[in-house]
Design an enzyme around this catalytic site. Structure first.
Site: not given
Length: 292
Positions: A176, A244
């Site tokens: 990811k 984030k």
């Protein structure tokens, strides 16, 4: 335990946000017995009203009697708290599948904790955004025990068009991170290209239509090019969420020695968008830095 997606299974889903709510809905639509938990109880109540199933007052209650527990929450500490509590009632052999985007280190930490309790923990972040979750066509990148993956793959296929085992614990989160690195660079390049087109007096929409048929084609161009030109950013994957994620990438790069200078630069560009008040705008709002 069967791995047939057509056989109803008792599962729990913890976290019913933008992504989790639709994902849990696809499990219910496929006929599975879904118990949900959400920190804001009203969301869980609304989900049950729309999809059926049951609502639990805590992760521990939701996991009781479940074969598989899915979660989709905010950050590392959220995963520790929610998954840790679910492990207290999940029967030996049960699997926790974490669809949150968090650090690889917390995934390995939770995997070790699960193994100590005769449980399994899979890190399984997703890509495809809110639209992908609603349509059930997410990409799911999975790290962890191969047998636990085989037992849960068909369930993940309820909301995932591509569900791939990437390797041991942490491999899903690392994959990811690669995904987010590539997206960040693509969106910045697209913003610069479209800004250049406007400054050059070209019809930006025609430019997108033409070059999207050639080597410059990308998902970002096809799905965000026209809205970027129109200055529409009030949807999609929020800048706060991308920052984030990029923070996780940069922390991991410092650990493994990877050189990601463009990613670090784009992260600072997103900080500029935040300073402009664009915290909840789509990541394509990088365009705003170039057109103000």
């Amino acid at each position: 335990m069967t791995d047939s997606s057509s056989a109803p299974r008792k599962v729990a889903f913890l976290g019913l946000g933008t992504m989790g709510g639709p994902m849990a809905g696809h499990l219910a639509k496929a006929g599975h017995d879904v118990t949900v938990y959400n920190r804001t109880a009203a969301k869980a109540e609304a989900w049950v009203a729309a999809h059926g199933g049951g609502r639990a007052a805590s992760p521990k209650e939701a996991a009781a009697g479940a074969e598989v527990v899915f979660l989709c929450v905010g950050g590392d500490d959220d995963v520790r708290a929610v998954a840790g509590e679910a492990m207290e009632s999940l029967a030996p052999g049960g699997v926790i599948v974490d669809h949150s985007t968090v650090s690889a280190s917390v995934s390995r930490e939770m995997d070790a904790l699960a193994r100590g309790r005769a449980l399994f923990f899979l890190d399984a972040p997703v890509s495809g955004g809110q639209a992908g979750a609603e349509k059930g066509i997410l990409t799911v990148m999975v790290g962890g025990d191969a047998d636990a993956f085989a037992r849960t793959q068909a369930l993940m296929a309820c909301f995932g068009r591509s569900v791939v085992h990437m390797g041991p614990s942490g491999a899903g989160q690392l994959t990811k991170m690669v995904n987010q690195i590539c997206i960040a660079g693509l969106v910045q390049a697209l913003a610069e290209g479209l800004s250049f087109a406007q400054q050059a007096g070209l019809d930006g929409h025609k430019v997108v239509d033409v070059i999207s048929k050639g080597a410059a084609q990308s998902w970002q161009m096809e799905n965000r090019g026209h809205t970027m030109l129109d200055g529409k950013f009030d949807f999609g994957f929020a800048v706060d969420w991308m920052r984030k994620d990029l923070g996780i990438v940069l922390d991991e790069a410092r650990r493994n020695g990877a050189k990601v200078p463009v990613t670090a630069l784009v992260d600072q560009f997103y900080a500029d968008v935040q300073a402009m008040g664009g915290n909840r705008l789509d990541t394509s709002s990088l365009m705003k830095r170039l057109t103000r």
